[in-house]
Design a protein around this motif. Structure first.
Motif, PDB file in Angstrom:
ATOM      1  N   THR A  89      -0.568 -12.635  -9.225  1.00 40.72           N
ATOM      2  CA  THR A  89       0.265 -12.426 -10.217  1.00 40.72           C
ATOM      3  C   THR A  89       1.905 -12.451 -10.069  1.00 40.72           C
ATOM      4  O   THR A  89       2.690 -13.220 -10.575  1.00 40.72           O
ATOM      5  N   LEU A  90       2.081 -11.698  -9.134  1.00 36.91           N
ATOM      6  CA  LEU A  90       3.460 -11.249  -8.869  1.00 36.91           C
ATOM      7  C   LEU A  90       4.145 -12.581  -8.123  1.00 36.91           C
ATOM      8  O   LEU A  90       5.184 -13.060  -8.701  1.00 36.91           O
ATOM      9  N   ILE A  91       3.618 -13.336  -7.229  1.00 32.05           N
ATOM     10  CA  ILE A  91       3.906 -14.524  -6.363  1.00 32.05           C
ATOM     11  C   ILE A  91       3.957 -15.873  -7.780  1.00 32.05           C
ATOM     12  O   ILE A  91       4.976 -16.547  -7.560  1.00 32.05           O
ATOM     13  N   LEU A  95      -2.832  -8.483  -8.182  1.00 27.76           N
ATOM     14  CA  LEU A  95      -1.704  -7.929  -8.478  1.00 27.76           C
ATOM     15  C   LEU A  95      -0.562  -8.904  -7.566  1.00 27.76           C
ATOM     16  O   LEU A  95       0.533  -9.505  -8.087  1.00 27.76           O
ATOM     17  N   LYS A  96      -0.866  -9.162  -6.486  1.00 25.11           N
ATOM     18  CA  LYS A  96      -0.120 -10.075  -5.611  1.00 25.11           C
ATOM     19  C   LYS A  96       0.052 -11.623  -6.061  1.00 25.11           C
ATOM     20  O   LYS A  96       1.167 -12.178  -6.074  1.00 25.11           O
ATOM     21  N   GLN A 121       4.586  -4.133  -9.626  1.00 26.97           N
ATOM     22  CA  GLN A 121       5.157  -5.626 -10.110  1.00 26.97           C
ATOM     23  C   GLN A 121       6.668  -5.654 -10.286  1.00 26.97           C
ATOM     24  O   GLN A 121       7.232  -6.454  -9.866  1.00 26.97           O
ATOM     25  N   ALA A 163      -1.254   6.299   1.152  1.00 31.24           N
ATOM     26  CA  ALA A 163      -1.257   4.932   0.826  1.00 31.24           C
ATOM     27  C   ALA A 163      -2.346   4.580  -0.087  1.00 31.24           C
ATOM     28  O   ALA A 163      -3.747   5.016   0.266  1.00 31.24           O
ATOM     29  N   GLN A 164      -2.305   3.417  -0.930  1.00 37.40           N
ATOM     30  CA  GLN A 164      -3.190   3.154  -2.033  1.00 37.40           C
ATOM     31  C   GLN A 164      -3.154   1.630  -2.117  1.00 37.40           C
ATOM     32  O   GLN A 164      -2.127   1.034  -2.180  1.00 37.40           O
ATOM     33  N   ALA A 165      -4.218   0.918  -2.186  1.00 38.35           N
ATOM     34  CA  ALA A 165      -4.285  -0.428  -2.167  1.00 38.35           C
ATOM     35  C   ALA A 165      -4.296  -0.705  -3.844  1.00 38.35           C
ATOM     36  O   ALA A 165      -5.210  -0.338  -4.215  1.00 38.35           O
ATOM     37  N   PRO A 166      -3.338  -1.499  -4.129  1.00 39.41           N
ATOM     38  CA  PRO A 166      -3.395  -1.854  -5.602  1.00 39.41           C
ATOM     39  C   PRO A 166      -4.479  -2.873  -5.788  1.00 39.41           C
ATOM     40  O   PRO A 166      -5.001  -3.630  -4.807  1.00 39.41           O
ATOM     41  N   ASP A 167      -4.696  -3.406  -6.992  1.00 42.76           N
ATOM     42  CA  ASP A 167      -5.689  -4.634  -7.283  1.00 42.76           C
ATOM     43  C   ASP A 167      -5.103  -5.927  -6.561  1.00 42.76           C
ATOM     44  O   ASP A 167      -3.846  -6.092  -6.532  1.00 42.76           O
ATOM     45  N   ARG A 186       0.701  -1.274  -0.020  1.00 41.56           N
ATOM     46  CA  ARG A 186       0.228   0.029   0.057  1.00 41.56           C
ATOM     47  C   ARG A 186       0.895   1.180  -0.080  1.00 41.56           C
ATOM     48  O   ARG A 186       0.606   2.175  -0.886  1.00 41.56           O
ATOM     49  N   PHE A 230       2.642   1.337  -3.563  1.00 41.96           N
ATOM     50  CA  PHE A 230       1.733   1.800  -4.791  1.00 41.96           C
ATOM     51  C   PHE A 230       1.128   3.119  -4.402  1.00 41.96           C
ATOM     52  O   PHE A 230       1.025   4.043  -5.523  1.00 41.96           O
ATOM     53  N   GLU A 280       0.439   0.078 -11.206  1.00 38.78           N
ATOM     54  CA  GLU A 280       0.384  -1.228 -10.830  1.00 38.78           C
ATOM     55  C   GLU A 280       1.394  -2.095 -11.563  1.00 38.78           C
ATOM     56  O   GLU A 280       2.348  -2.994 -11.091  1.00 38.78           O
ATOM     57  N   ARG A 316       4.600 -15.251 -10.537  1.00 38.55           N
ATOM     58  CA  ARG A 316       5.769 -15.174 -11.556  1.00 38.55           C
ATOM     59  C   ARG A 316       6.967 -15.548 -10.918  1.00 38.55           C
ATOM     60  O   ARG A 316       7.891 -16.073 -11.404  1.00 38.55           O
ATOM     61  N   VAL A 317       7.021 -15.054  -9.608  1.00 40.45           N
ATOM     62  CA  VAL A 317       8.279 -15.474  -8.567  1.00 40.45           C
ATOM     63  C   VAL A 317       8.490 -16.949  -8.706  1.00 40.45           C
ATOM     64  O   VAL A 317       9.601 -17.413  -8.923  1.00 40.45           O
ATOM     65  N   TRP A 318       7.422 -17.647  -8.488  1.00 40.06           N
ATOM     66  CA  TRP A 318       7.421 -19.339  -8.459  1.00 40.06           C
ATOM     67  C   TRP A 318       7.759 -19.908  -9.687  1.00 40.06           C
ATOM     68  O   TRP A 318       8.766 -20.660  -9.795  1.00 40.06           O
TER      69      TRP A 318
END
Lengths: 204, 260
Positions: B70-72, B67-68, A65, B60-64, A44, A47, A61, B74-76
């Motif tokens: 997708t990221l994880i 996203l998390k 990433q 602070a802003q919450a991303p989609d 947060r 971002f 976004e 990709r990392v895996w």
């Protein structure tokens, strides 16, 4: 009472730093769970930085990433003797965003697409009200920084704000606000020295 | 560093940590930083820390949410790719090990083969050395025989085959000056393993042993040197009998050749 509060914040800062170092060590050892943990702590905040600088949610976004992928790939380059993981991560994020912001391609895109009424455009302003930080610790720290900034002179605070939150270079500030470049540099230096001193006092 | 330089360093440092330097100033600062003192480096790190604290003031802003994930994911996937690379490396190592093993076994066989060949060659060599030695002996013997024939004055005694072996014949070339003789025999049968032929000089009906020789294979011609055949013995007849191995003082066996 104030002493107890400050001590508690100091202890929590140390704990956070220690926790973050451990996470970074695990990320460097290629443990995906550690990256997930770091993401939960900072997504947060990071971002928010990206959106504030780039003014575009989708772009931010993608960059978020990219930032975490960079952390994953470059965690072994983090040197604990040269600073905290928090500083490293924030610097990495801001540098990427600023580089993107200053790139010619991005500037061109901005000219064509920015519309102040657009919902996707953010206009972050330094204020305490619109600062819902993700946990108490970060919130307490933000409060301290906010207070410290408030103790700077208006002239010092404004150049720091415009530079840090507006992404302007010293030359751009000089030009835009019609202030001699040397004065901008001096105000920025003095303001940062003062801020450093104030935050150090808070830590004691 | 002078006060002016220090102030200049601090100004550039403040601008750098706030990302507010132009590209040329940024380059200048990085050059200064490279040559800076430990104290200045510490100062720089502290200023970076202060600037990063400012980041807390961003809203602070919450991303989609996705996203998390997708990221994880990709990392895996990079981990799995690394594992694949590791497996590939493992396969290469295994292949190298197998290749090394095969090479070692192959070299072992090759080495064994070479050793066998060397042993075989050594045996052949030893055989040829024996042949050379034998030929050398024969040559020196022939040379000795020739020296007998070369003598100025020799007596020649012809011997003929008797009933036991009528086809046989022989001769004695006696070099009396040097008390030695050359014996040549032909068409004598091979002596059994426990027997030898014995040459006798018969003087006044008294047989005197002049030497023992052996014929293991039936050959047309055999030459022998007879040493110490003294001229004092005078003239007489020569005879050859077959006797027990090593010879006897007096003839006991069949007479094969006789001549005077």
């Amino acid at each position: 009472m104030l002493y107890i509060f400050i001590s508690a914040v100091g202890r929590l800062l140390t704990q956070n730093n220690s926790r973050d170092r451990d996470i970074m060590r695990r990320i460097a050892a290629q443990e995906p769970d550690a990256l997930e943990e770091l993401y939960d702590h900072y997504n947060r905040l990071l971002f928010g930085i990206l959106v504030s600088i780039l003014h575009k949610k989708e772009e931010s976004e993608d960059m978020l990433q990219e930032v975490f992928t960079n952390i994953w790939e470059r965690a072994d380059q983090f040197d604990p003797s040269r600073g905290t993981p928090y500083t490293w991560i924030v610097s990495l994020t801001r540098n990427k965003a600023i580089d993107r912001l200053r790139s010619k391609v991005y500037k061109e895109q901005q000219k064509q697409s920015i519309n102040l009424d657009d919902e996707d455009v953010y206009n972050p302003l330094f204020s305490n009200e619109n600062n819902p930080l993700e946990n108490t610790i970060l919130s307490d720290r933000a409060e301290r920084v906010y207070k410290a900034l408030g103790q700077l002179s208006e002239k010092q605070r404004s150049v720091i704000q415009v530079a840090y939150f507006g992404g302007l270079t010293q030359s751009e500030i000089s030009e835009k606000y019609d202030i001699p470049l040397g004065t901008v540099k001096t105000r920025m230096r003095d303001g940062m020295l003062k801020l450093k001193e104030l935050l150090a006092q808070e830590d004691e | 560093m002078s006060q002016v330089d220090q102030k200049n360093f601090e100004e550039l440092c403040a601008g750098y940590v706030l990302d507010s330097l132009t590209e040329s100033d940024k380059e200048l600062f990085l050059q200064l930083l490279e040559q800076s003192s430990t104290q200045q480096k510490v100062f720089f790190e502290e200023m970076k820390g202060v600037a990063s604290e400012l980041a807390l003031l961003y809203p602070a802003q919450a991303p989609d949410e996705t996203l998390k994930q997708t990221l994880i994911r990709r990392v895996w996937s990079t981990i799995q790719r690394s594992n694949v690379k590791y497996l590939t490396r493992y396969r290469y190592s295994l292949a190298a090990a197998v290749l090394f093993l095969i090479s070692t076994v192959g070299l072992g066989f090759y080495s064994q083969n070479l050793t066998d060949k060397m042993t075989s060659s050594s045996r052949e060599l030893a055989k040829y050395e024996t042949v050379i030695e034998r030929l050398g002996d024969e040559l020196s013997q022939k040379e000795e025989l020739l020296t007998i024939l070369e003598a100025r004055d020799v007596d020649l005694v012809m011997m003929n085959g008797l009933e036991v072996n009528p086809g046989g014949y022989g001769k004695v070339v006696w070099d009396k000056d040097n008390d030695r003789a050359l014996l040549q025999v032909s068409n004598l049968p091979a002596a059994p393993s426990d027997k030898d032929y014995q040459l006798w000089l018969i003087v006044n009906n008294q047989p005197i042993s002049a030497g023992v020789f052996s014929i293991s294979e039936p050959v047309s011609n055999s030459f022998f040197k007879v040493d110490e055949l003294s001229h004092d013995l005078g003239s007489g007849a020569f005879a050859i009998t077959m006797e027990p191995k090593g010879g006897v003082p007096q003839p006991t066996g069949d007479m094969y050749l006789l001549g005077s």
